[in-house]
Design a protein around this motif. Structure first.
Motif, PDB file in Angstrom:
ATOM      1  N   ALA A   9       0.864  -1.187   0.000  1.00 42.67           N
ATOM      2  CA  ALA A   9       0.000   0.000   0.000  1.00 42.67           C
ATOM      3  C   ALA A   9       0.896   1.231   0.000  1.00 42.67           C
ATOM      4  O   ALA A   9       1.961   1.243   0.623  1.00 42.67           O
ATOM      5  CB  ALA A   9      -0.898   0.007   1.232  1.00 42.67           C
ATOM      6  N   GLY A  24      -1.985   3.562   9.877  1.00 43.27           N
ATOM      7  CA  GLY A  24      -3.374   3.752  10.281  1.00 43.27           C
ATOM      8  C   GLY A  24      -4.160   4.718   9.421  1.00 43.27           C
ATOM      9  O   GLY A  24      -5.390   4.711   9.456  1.00 43.27           O
ATOM     10  N   PHE A  26      -4.222   4.637   6.179  1.00 41.25           N
ATOM     11  CA  PHE A  26      -4.698   3.945   4.992  1.00 41.25           C
ATOM     12  C   PHE A  26      -6.115   3.420   5.232  1.00 41.25           C
ATOM     13  O   PHE A  26      -6.536   3.244   6.376  1.00 41.25           O
ATOM     14  CB  PHE A  26      -3.750   2.801   4.614  1.00 41.25           C
ATOM     15  CG  PHE A  26      -2.417   3.280   4.092  1.00 41.25           C
ATOM     16  CD1 PHE A  26      -2.317   3.857   2.843  1.00 41.25           C
ATOM     17  CD2 PHE A  26      -1.268   3.169   4.851  1.00 41.25           C
ATOM     18  CE1 PHE A  26      -1.094   4.307   2.359  1.00 41.25           C
ATOM     19  CE2 PHE A  26      -0.046   3.611   4.386  1.00 41.25           C
ATOM     20  CZ  PHE A  26       0.046   4.187   3.134  1.00 41.25           C
ATOM     21  N   LEU A  27      -6.840   3.170   4.165  1.00 39.56           N
ATOM     22  CA  LEU A  27      -8.228   2.712   4.256  1.00 39.56           C
ATOM     23  C   LEU A  27      -8.284   1.196   4.453  1.00 39.56           C
ATOM     24  O   LEU A  27      -7.650   0.459   3.703  1.00 39.56           O
ATOM     25  CB  LEU A  27      -8.995   3.091   2.992  1.00 39.56           C
ATOM     26  CG  LEU A  27      -9.017   4.585   2.643  1.00 39.56           C
ATOM     27  CD1 LEU A  27      -9.684   4.812   1.297  1.00 39.56           C
ATOM     28  CD2 LEU A  27      -9.731   5.372   3.731  1.00 39.56           C
ATOM     29  N   PHE A  28      -9.044   0.762   5.440  1.00 41.18           N
ATOM     30  CA  PHE A  28      -9.159  -0.660   5.725  1.00 41.18           C
ATOM     31  C   PHE A  28     -10.588  -1.169   5.587  1.00 41.18           C
ATOM     32  O   PHE A  28     -10.900  -2.261   6.043  1.00 41.18           O
ATOM     33  CB  PHE A  28      -8.620  -0.965   7.132  1.00 41.18           C
ATOM     34  CG  PHE A  28      -7.129  -0.807   7.211  1.00 41.18           C
ATOM     35  CD1 PHE A  28      -6.288  -1.807   6.765  1.00 41.18           C
ATOM     36  CD2 PHE A  28      -6.571   0.366   7.710  1.00 41.18           C
ATOM     37  CE1 PHE A  28      -4.915  -1.666   6.825  1.00 41.18           C
ATOM     38  CE2 PHE A  28      -5.200   0.518   7.769  1.00 41.18           C
ATOM     39  CZ  PHE A  28      -4.369  -0.496   7.329  1.00 41.18           C
ATOM     40  N   GLU A  29     -11.447  -0.379   4.987  1.00 39.71           N
ATOM     41  CA  GLU A  29     -12.821  -0.797   4.739  1.00 39.71           C
ATOM     42  C   GLU A  29     -13.188  -0.398   3.320  1.00 39.71           C
ATOM     43  O   GLU A  29     -12.684   0.589   2.797  1.00 39.71           O
ATOM     44  CB  GLU A  29     -13.779  -0.119   5.721  1.00 39.71           C
ATOM     45  CG  GLU A  29     -13.593  -0.560   7.156  1.00 39.71           C
ATOM     46  CD  GLU A  29     -14.571   0.131   8.100  1.00 39.71           C
ATOM     47  OE1 GLU A  29     -15.374   0.971   7.662  1.00 39.71           O
ATOM     48  OE2 GLU A  29     -14.515  -0.182   9.298  1.00 39.71           O
ATOM     49  N   MET A  33     -10.957  -3.694  -0.113  1.00 36.63           N
ATOM     50  CA  MET A  33     -10.636  -4.725   0.872  1.00 36.63           C
ATOM     51  C   MET A  33     -11.300  -6.055   0.497  1.00 36.63           C
ATOM     52  O   MET A  33     -10.705  -7.115   0.676  1.00 36.63           O
ATOM     53  CB  MET A  33     -11.062  -4.292   2.277  1.00 36.63           C
ATOM     54  CG  MET A  33     -10.186  -3.213   2.869  1.00 36.63           C
ATOM     55  SD  MET A  33      -8.432  -3.665   3.010  1.00 36.63           S
ATOM     56  CE  MET A  33      -8.494  -5.011   4.180  1.00 36.63           C
ATOM     57  N   LEU A  44      -2.812 -11.637   3.962  1.00 33.52           N
ATOM     58  CA  LEU A  44      -3.425 -11.227   5.224  1.00 33.52           C
ATOM     59  C   LEU A  44      -2.672 -11.850   6.388  1.00 33.52           C
ATOM     60  O   LEU A  44      -2.374 -13.053   6.371  1.00 33.52           O
ATOM     61  CB  LEU A  44      -4.890 -11.659   5.275  1.00 33.52           C
ATOM     62  CG  LEU A  44      -5.791 -11.091   4.171  1.00 33.52           C
ATOM     63  CD1 LEU A  44      -7.179 -11.709   4.269  1.00 33.52           C
ATOM     64  CD2 LEU A  44      -5.852  -9.592   4.249  1.00 33.52           C
ATOM     65  N   MET A  48      -5.876 -11.501  11.099  1.00 38.81           N
ATOM     66  CA  MET A  48      -7.009 -11.189  10.216  1.00 38.81           C
ATOM     67  C   MET A  48      -7.603 -12.466   9.643  1.00 38.81           C
ATOM     68  O   MET A  48      -8.820 -12.602   9.563  1.00 38.81           O
ATOM     69  CB  MET A  48      -6.580 -10.257   9.079  1.00 38.81           C
ATOM     70  CG  MET A  48      -6.424  -8.815   9.483  1.00 38.81           C
ATOM     71  SD  MET A  48      -6.037  -7.745   8.075  1.00 38.81           S
ATOM     72  CE  MET A  48      -7.606  -7.714   7.211  1.00 38.81           C
ATOM     73  N   LYS A 143      -1.025  -0.619  -4.148  1.00 34.30           N
ATOM     74  CA  LYS A 143      -2.383  -0.327  -3.695  1.00 34.30           C
ATOM     75  C   LYS A 143      -2.346   1.147  -3.292  1.00 34.30           C
ATOM     76  O   LYS A 143      -1.994   1.478  -2.160  1.00 34.30           O
ATOM     77  CB  LYS A 143      -2.770  -1.239  -2.538  1.00 34.30           C
ATOM     78  CG  LYS A 143      -2.720  -2.719  -2.897  1.00 34.30           C
ATOM     79  CD  LYS A 143      -2.894  -3.608  -1.686  1.00 34.30           C
ATOM     80  CE  LYS A 143      -1.660  -3.511  -0.833  1.00 34.30           C
ATOM     81  NZ  LYS A 143      -1.712  -4.280   0.399  1.00 34.30           N
ATOM     82  N   HIS A 145      -3.555   4.548  -2.149  1.00 33.91           N
ATOM     83  CA  HIS A 145      -4.654   5.084  -1.341  1.00 33.91           C
ATOM     84  C   HIS A 145      -4.791   6.584  -1.577  1.00 33.91           C
ATOM     85  O   HIS A 145      -3.787   7.281  -1.741  1.00 33.91           O
ATOM     86  CB  HIS A 145      -4.400   4.798   0.143  1.00 33.91           C
ATOM     87  CG  HIS A 145      -4.588   3.354   0.495  1.00 33.91           C
ATOM     88  ND1 HIS A 145      -5.573   2.928   1.338  1.00 33.91           N
ATOM     89  CD2 HIS A 145      -3.932   2.242   0.085  1.00 33.91           C
ATOM     90  CE1 HIS A 145      -5.512   1.615   1.448  1.00 33.91           C
ATOM     91  NE2 HIS A 145      -4.522   1.179   0.706  1.00 33.91           N
ATOM     92  N   THR A 175     -13.821   3.240  -3.172  1.00 34.91           N
ATOM     93  CA  THR A 175     -13.144   3.892  -2.052  1.00 34.91           C
ATOM     94  C   THR A 175     -12.134   4.931  -2.519  1.00 34.91           C
ATOM     95  O   THR A 175     -11.645   5.718  -1.714  1.00 34.91           O
ATOM     96  CB  THR A 175     -12.393   2.859  -1.193  1.00 34.91           C
ATOM     97  OG1 THR A 175     -11.501   2.126  -2.045  1.00 34.91           O
ATOM     98  CG2 THR A 175     -13.333   1.923  -0.472  1.00 34.91           C
TER      99      THR A 175
END
Length: 188
Positions: A9, A24, A26-29, A33, A44, A48, A143, A145, A175
């Motif tokens: 990322a 933190g 970065f987008l995690f939803e 994802m 992963l 997770m 990836k 962001h 996103t």
């Protein structure tokens, strides 16, 4: 021959983590994802995978190569990827309390691993290690962001030779995250 893929990322301005190594921001939803979980379950970490009930076989990678700071992420746990063969490049560590092998000469080790049979090798981070391994990186999967960090750990850090890559594919998600794959360009 196996390939080395820098699958990471990054922010719009080319940072893979904040100055302290955190990610933190970065987008995690979101839909990116979902794609990550479905297409790259091997990337992963174990916590997770356990929380999501993922016990899928490795699809893309069977080996992970990471720098010491990536391995020792604050709050991390020993053996973060037990479903992969794990290597950490470090001149500070001599051993680990788990099944992660410490490597002092990452370039030599990656060349040795690439000569073996198996799935791909995932270069997980960090920037200095990526720069050191750049001659052996076959593919970049970025990836990207939609955030500008302004400072932090760069995608590549230190002295490294110029390397050319050709865009292989791009996917944009709702996103705003973009997955872009680059293959090492033929320099012949």
């Amino acid at each position: 021959m196996r390939t080395l893929t820098y699958f990471v990322a990054t922010s719009l301005d080319g940072f893979i983590a904040d100055p302290k190594g955190g990610f933190g921001d970065f987008l995690f939803e979101g839909d990116h994802m979902t794609a990550l979980i479905e297409e790259y379950p091997d990337t992963l970490p174990v916590q997770m995978r356990e929380a999501m009930g993922i016990d899928a076989p490795n699809r893309t990678f069977d080996t992970i190569f990471m720098g010491r700071a990536t391995y020792q992420v604050p709050g991390g746990r020993p053996s973060p990827y037990p479903h992969l063969r794990q290597f950490v490049a470090s001149s500070r560590l001599s051993t680990t309390p788990d099944d992660v092998e410490v490597v002092a000469d990452p370039l030599a080790k990656v060349r040795e691993l690439k000569a073996e049979s198996g799935l791909g090798i995932w270069l997980c981070g960090g920037g200095r290690l990526a720069a050191a391994l750049l001659p052996e990186i076959d593919e970049l999967v970025l990836k990207i962001h939609p955030i500008v960090l302004g400072k932090g750990i760069p995608l590549f850090a230190g002295d490294f030779p110029t390397a050319r890559f050709a865009k292989a594919s791009t996917r944009t998600f709702d996103t705003g995250v973009v997955f872009t794959t680059y293959a090492k360009a033929d320099t012949a």
